[in-house]
Design a protein around this motif. Sequence first.
Motif, short mmCIF file in Angstrom:
data_model
loop_
_atom_site.label_atom_id
_atom_site.label_comp_id
_atom_site.label_asym_id
_atom_site.label_seq_id
_atom_site.Cartn_x
_atom_site.Cartn_y
_atom_site.Cartn_z
N GLU A 18 -1.19 -17.03 -44.05
CA GLU A 18 -1.14 -18.49 -44.18
C GLU A 18 0.10 -19.11 -43.56
OE1 GLU A 18 -2.21 -20.31 -48.09
OE2 GLU A 18 -2.58 -18.23 -48.65
N ASP A 19 1.29 -18.59 -43.91
CA ASP A 19 2.52 -19.18 -43.41
C ASP A 19 2.62 -19.08 -41.90
OD1 ASP A 19 5.12 -20.44 -43.88
OD2 ASP A 19 5.94 -18.53 -43.16
N ARG A 46 0.25 -21.60 -40.29
CA ARG A 46 0.82 -22.94 -40.37
C ARG A 46 1.90 -23.13 -39.29
NH1 ARG A 46 0.52 -23.11 -45.44
NH2 ARG A 46 2.30 -21.77 -45.86
N ARG A 47 2.80 -22.16 -39.18
CA ARG A 47 3.87 -22.25 -38.17
C ARG A 47 3.33 -22.22 -36.75
NH1 ARG A 47 8.86 -18.40 -39.24
NH2 ARG A 47 9.69 -19.69 -37.56
N ASN A 80 0.26 -23.06 -35.72
CA ASN A 80 -0.45 -24.32 -35.44
C ASN A 80 0.55 -25.42 -35.08
OD1 ASN A 80 -3.33 -24.01 -35.59
ND2 ASN A 80 -3.08 -23.59 -37.77
N ALA A 81 1.65 -25.50 -35.83
CA ALA A 81 2.69 -26.51 -35.55
C ALA A 81 3.31 -26.25 -34.17
CB ALA A 81 3.75 -26.49 -36.64
N VAL A 113 -7.66 -16.65 -42.07
CA VAL A 113 -6.34 -16.85 -42.66
C VAL A 113 -6.34 -16.21 -44.04
CG1 VAL A 113 -4.62 -18.55 -43.38
CG2 VAL A 113 -6.01 -18.95 -41.32
N ASP A 158 -0.35 -14.90 -47.94
CA ASP A 158 0.90 -14.36 -47.41
C ASP A 158 1.26 -12.99 -47.97
OD1 ASP A 158 1.40 -16.47 -45.66
OD2 ASP A 158 2.45 -17.63 -47.20
#
Length: 137
Positions: A21-22, A25-26, A28-29, A54, A57
């Motif tokens: 997950e983390d 997220r990173r 995608n950003a 996904v 974590d």
Amino acid sequence: MSKTDRKSKPEIVLPPIMVMEDEARRLNALASSCAMLFPRVAHFLAREMERASVVADNSDLGGVVRMGSQVRYCDDKTGEVRDVVLVYPHEADITLKRVSVLTPVGAALIGLSVGQAIEFQTPGHNKRSLTVLGVSN
């Protein structure tokens, strides 16, 4: 069916990939923030994140390429075997074999498991195929 239909290559089937997950997220950003500077590889990374499974974590992803993983892979065309560490762009240093996830090779490797292969396009519009031979996290 015409002759050209029989000779055309089948559509590339991308292997399933897993990302925590983390990291998802990173990444995608990162893809969003770099879309103007590096449109092709940012789009490729974003597409990989869209299709990734996904997972939490705290999941055990042994044998799966993650950020910071040491990866041994084979270039399927040349047979060359390389050992690299997959890193975020600010940590990249090719002399230390630290490959950014914001390169075609890096974006192709993220989320793959040992034994999986992926075909992708280089900035020069050539097709490359890599097979993951080993991963240590």
